[in-house]
Design an enzyme around this catalytic site. Structure first.
Site, mmCIF file in Angstrom:
data_model
loop_
_atom_site.group_PDB
_atom_site.id
_atom_site.type_symbol
_atom_site.label_atom_id
_atom_site.label_comp_id
_atom_site.label_asym_id
_atom_site.label_seq_id
_atom_site.Cartn_x
_atom_site.Cartn_y
_atom_site.Cartn_z
ATOM 1 N N SER A 1 0.845 -1.202 0.000
ATOM 2 C CA SER A 1 0.000 0.000 0.000
ATOM 3 C C SER A 1 0.884 1.259 0.000
ATOM 4 O O SER A 1 1.668 1.444 -0.932
ATOM 5 C CB SER A 1 -0.945 -0.061 1.202
ATOM 6 N N ASP B 1 -10.184 -5.513 -2.941
ATOM 7 C CA ASP B 1 -9.546 -4.505 -2.088
ATOM 8 C C ASP B 1 -10.382 -3.224 -2.152
ATOM 9 O O ASP B 1 -10.578 -2.659 -3.230
ATOM 10 C CB ASP B 1 -8.136 -4.264 -2.650
ATOM 11 N N HIS C 1 -7.370 -6.061 1.261
ATOM 12 C CA HIS C 1 -6.151 -5.254 1.461
ATOM 13 C C HIS C 1 -5.347 -5.716 2.680
ATOM 14 O O HIS C 1 -4.351 -5.099 3.041
ATOM 15 C CB HIS C 1 -6.578 -3.793 1.651
#
Lengths: 279, 279
Positions: free
Chosen positions: B149, B225, B258
């Site tokens: 991320s 996600d 995620h």
């Protein structure tokens, strides 16, 4: 049953589920990992993992590193909580970590005020399998059990008390003789009362001395585990198994402690060992 | 350097270390896993893992499931913190999770009051490798970088900004074009100011458009996600790599989110991919 979360992982699905328990009279939370084979609907063998003092389902779910091998082996992995929790559930009077909340020791308590909610033995052996099998494709003819520390005690004693119920039993750094160590003496005294004769039915080494049998046992133990000498005492299990003729594989690991770093290191071996016996 | 913990795991050793940082002017904590090969003193290649928003070194250390493969591959794995912390370190004025503490974005801030402590780019590329190599048997000629991320953004931009420094770069669900998404616009604006021209040097897609190159890129991305469409935008990286002729392996994974359930599922692939390129 209430689904708290469902998450894709290692080709399968990790669920966290809450339900109202008949045995404990409380809400109980557990985690269950379904390998790809189970998602295709095939009934899969199940490994019950019993956690140690202070833990919930979350510790092994986050740190246990079991999903890759379970996905490969087609093994369902269920992690129950370690005690009832919630309003009205009595705790250790001093709030200690080794009794009460997070420390159910996998027995059905007989002593007030614990006898009302602390029914972890029947919860783990009867209620939870029944419930899980009603929703997930579990093959109840192929159950195995393992656990860590207090949960290793749970795995060993439940397997010894219920011959044939579990096809295989293993443990990570288990408490093997609670009747002879401080953690166990406090817990069994509190849940079962001071008549030590009743403790023998919930003490792996005493159960073996009294004639209970399992086909074989796998135990991993860290040699740098700070609870080894006072609380765990795998030497007593080795002695009991030798006398009883139970094949015990006891592996001591130089430098390893009592943590999930230790458990995750040897998790893969336990999963493969159980999977072979569940075939 | 202060050792916070040293724990045996998967045949190697997991360390957590605190040190006083020259760049950030604060104490910084990182984790480092030494595979058995490193413990025997052989200089080993290193993979730097940069974490995402709200994380510290601890998230991947507990949930990343990297130790088994690193032990096998002889790979040192280092996880730095995501920002400076401690007394006097300015945070997001509203205490938001996406700026300030836990959200350093791996840049050297130029804007007061952040420019004093928020120097994560130089910390990660210069100070930490130097420090780690002074104590552990790291081969600085064989470094690779990855991240998740915000940390995927860090890995991509640091690799693109420092050609040759890292032999290979990969990412899990990275922010690829911070200049065009809300998280990135807030962060780059806060740390670098409102002149968007300066942002291009810290935006993977813009860096590629402006001529920066790496030999190839591996990215894994969960299709479920929740940050995919608004914040991550791997489609922009695919477009940029295609135009620039950079080989990109972008794998979309149906149903994955995620979380570390996603990361741990594909960690093994990334470790093996980097290990091949570090040989």
């Amino acid at each position: 049953m209430d689904t708290i979360s469902v998450t894709r992982a290692h080709g399968g699905t990790q669920h966290v589920v809450k339900h109202r328990s008949r045995e404990t009279g409380t809400d109980m939370t557990f985690s269950i990992f379904l390998p790809p084979a189970a998602e295709e609907g095939a009934p899969c063998p199940v490994l019950w993992y019993l956690s140690g003092l202070t833990c919930t389902h979350a510790n092994v779910t986050e740190k246990g590193e079991y999903r890759r091998a379970c996905a490969e082996l087609g093994l369902i992995f269920v992690a129950p909580d370690t005690s009832p929790r919630g309003e009205g559930v009595p705790d250790d009077p001093a709030g200690a970590y080794d009794f009460g909340l997070g420390a159910g020791f996998y027995v059905d308590a007989t002593q007030a005020p614990f006898d009302r909610h602390y029914r972890m033995a029947t919860y783990v052996t009867d209620e939870l399998p029944e419930l899980v099998a009603s929703v997930f494709p579990i093959d109840l003819q192929r159950q195995a059990i393992t656990g860590h520390s207090m949960g290793g005690h749970g795995a060993l004693t439940l397997a010894l008390r219920h011959p044939g119920h579990y096809r295989s039993v293993s443990a990570f750094a288990p408490i093997v003789a609670p009747g002879r160590v401080p953690w166990g003496q406090k817990a069994l005294g509190g849940y079962l009362g001071q008549d030590r004769a009743t403790w023998r039915g919930h003490d792996a080494v005493a159960l073996i001395e009294d004639g209970a049998r399992v086909p074989e046992i796998l135990v991993d133990q860290g040699a740098a585990d700070s609870f080894l000498a006072e609380q765990l005492r795998p030497d007593l299990l080795a002695e009991g198994c030798r006398a009883a003729g139970i094949p015990l594989t006891l592996r001591m690991h130089e430098g390893y402690d009592h943590s999930y770093y230790f458990i995750s290191t040897f998790m893969d071996d336990h999963l493969r060992w159980h999977a072979e016996r569940l075939r």
